[in-house]
Design an enzyme around this catalytic site. Sequence first.
Site, mmCIF file in Angstrom:
data_model
loop_
_atom_site.group_PDB
_atom_site.id
_atom_site.type_symbol
_atom_site.label_atom_id
_atom_site.label_comp_id
_atom_site.label_asym_id
_atom_site.label_seq_id
_atom_site.Cartn_x
_atom_site.Cartn_y
_atom_site.Cartn_z
ATOM 1 C CD1 TRP A 334 -3.036 -1.388 0.787
ATOM 2 C CD2 TRP A 334 -1.460 -2.474 1.951
ATOM 3 N NE1 TRP A 334 -3.494 -2.648 1.063
ATOM 4 C CE2 TRP A 334 -2.566 -3.336 1.773
ATOM 5 C CE3 TRP A 334 -0.342 -2.934 2.658
ATOM 6 C CZ2 TRP A 334 -2.585 -4.636 2.280
ATOM 7 C CZ3 TRP A 334 -0.361 -4.237 3.144
ATOM 8 C CH2 TRP A 334 -1.464 -5.072 2.964
ATOM 9 C CG ASP A 335 3.737 4.340 -1.623
ATOM 10 O OD1 ASP A 335 4.915 4.031 -1.359
ATOM 11 O OD2 ASP A 335 3.413 5.449 -2.078
ATOM 12 N NE ARG A 336 -1.278 3.438 4.397
ATOM 13 C CZ ARG A 336 -1.981 4.324 3.709
ATOM 14 N NH1 ARG A 336 -1.388 5.113 2.846
ATOM 15 N NH2 ARG A 336 -3.284 4.442 3.871
ATOM 16 C CG ASP A 337 7.313 4.659 1.381
ATOM 17 O OD1 ASP A 337 7.198 3.439 1.246
ATOM 18 O OD2 ASP A 337 7.613 5.429 0.459
ATOM 19 C CE LYS A 362 3.608 7.689 2.352
ATOM 20 N NZ LYS A 362 3.748 7.125 0.984
#
Length: 567
Positions: A334-337, A362
């Site tokens: 989920w692109d949870r950088d 995020k």
Amino acid sequence: MIFDRRSPVEGQGPAGSRAMKFGALVMLALLSILPSCKSSDPSSDYFTKWKSYLGDPTSSQYSALDQINLDNVAQLEVAWTYRTGDADPDNRSQIQCNPIIIDGVLFGTSPRLKIFALDAATGKEIWVFDPFASDPSNARNAGVNRGVMYWENGSDRRIFFTAGPYLFALNADTGTIIREFGRSGVVDLRENLDRDASDLYIAASSPGVIFEDLLIMGSRMSEGAGAAPGHIRAYDVRSGELRWIFHTIPHPGEFGYDTWPEDAWQRVGAANNWSGMSLDEERGIVFVPTGSPAFDFWGGDRKGKNLFGNSILALNARTGERIWHFQTVHHDLWDRDLPAPPNLVTVVRDGVEIDAVAQITKSGLIFLLNRETGEPLFPVEERPVPSSDLAGEETWPTQPFPLKPPPFARWKFEEDDITDITPEAHEWALERFRRIRKGGQFIPPSTEGTLIFPGFDGGGEWGGAAVDPNTGILYVNSNEMPWILTMVEIPSQEEADLGKRTYTMHCAVCHGMDREGDPQNTYPSLQNLRGSLEPSEIMEIIEGGKGVMPSFAHLSGAEKEALVAHI
């Protein structure tokens, strides 16, 4: 698989109408959660000089100066203006730099990454250094710069900053390059990664931290196929020589290696620190938040928990050895950088002071961890989450949820939240909303579309949080914007021409399957380029990047030529 991500907030509804409401929490005070927080001593030089990115090594973003207050803030007037002279409206240029101030001198960077020194009282220019003076065309491909680093030892005063893949060392008094650092004043960040990254995109948008005589650096890289590894490195501040490296994608025999496929260390990229770090100088610990492994939204080729992606790393600042880690998302899809450096705080519980790390996410969560051990100060539950039905994908069965502090962003977007700006816009958005998957955090990406909320841009973002040590309040800017993440099957080489396949794999992630770009124009439309750009100009952008777009020089010659023809 590849994905096409759209924000329905300003989607292409009837007459270009807004598709969904935008919700935002401007600031959250966590007084009940952080009853007593302390950062560095308010009388220290960090608070009078703003010596580091975000104010001090603890990333407090706090200043004890009280000349500007509630009684006189309305009387402020512009004292001076400094114009860098290199803004580029056509390229949507911007300054993201958080300047530092040392002994009355302000150091910052321009849209084209010139570094300048100004008299902070008058705005008078002291010096300017242009890293691209010999080839100005490279400036448009250098990305952004969020700050610089300062080191001194007696009369030796140095400024370090990055532009593109290069780390520079300058004399802080004169702005001249220090030739004994690296190769004639420059270190190439594509080197010393224990893997060939010479033709891959590597930069460093956020500054690193300096501890004693070490410059500790993260990096930014592509988030698609063929990304470079995001290892953490420390360089000697005098010579530029590599002193240590920490593999965020572990090599054989290293801790965490068994959380990846056996060959991942040779081919998987990212798991990088692009958002900056925090430093406990007294303990000699650097705290490093990392982002997701590449590819962002499909992990069928990186099955496992994927340490040390999406983790808070506590490393020995002198040696790079891992002290502890805490992973906030397992096998991220989920692109949870982790989007910002953690705030180093001191929490008083039952009369006992506990030094802690407060990491925003995020997802709108805050992980509060013991600074020495990494143990959560409040319970963290591993909750079951849905599994993926995409071919080859294996989601991790659980994800961590801290029970306190409460989320600073909403987790669900309901039908009642859909825009009512016009009846037509409401009906368009409602029909789209009912066709996608939704229901909260960690709903896997899907071919029919999955709602990502609070969105790819937070919850928390790279601006980070701030801590007031006098009141014990943590402040965080919160973003809420719903996005739709849609996975698209990549045709095989036999089923599609090379240009279309290359575009689907590497370009559709930002510019869309139909090349229409995104509603915010962060990623411009690639439609109707004939006549506005020559094929040679498109090839130059593919190979060198432009603005926030990374370089795709690692593509084969045939792939690049087919991509130009397709576009």
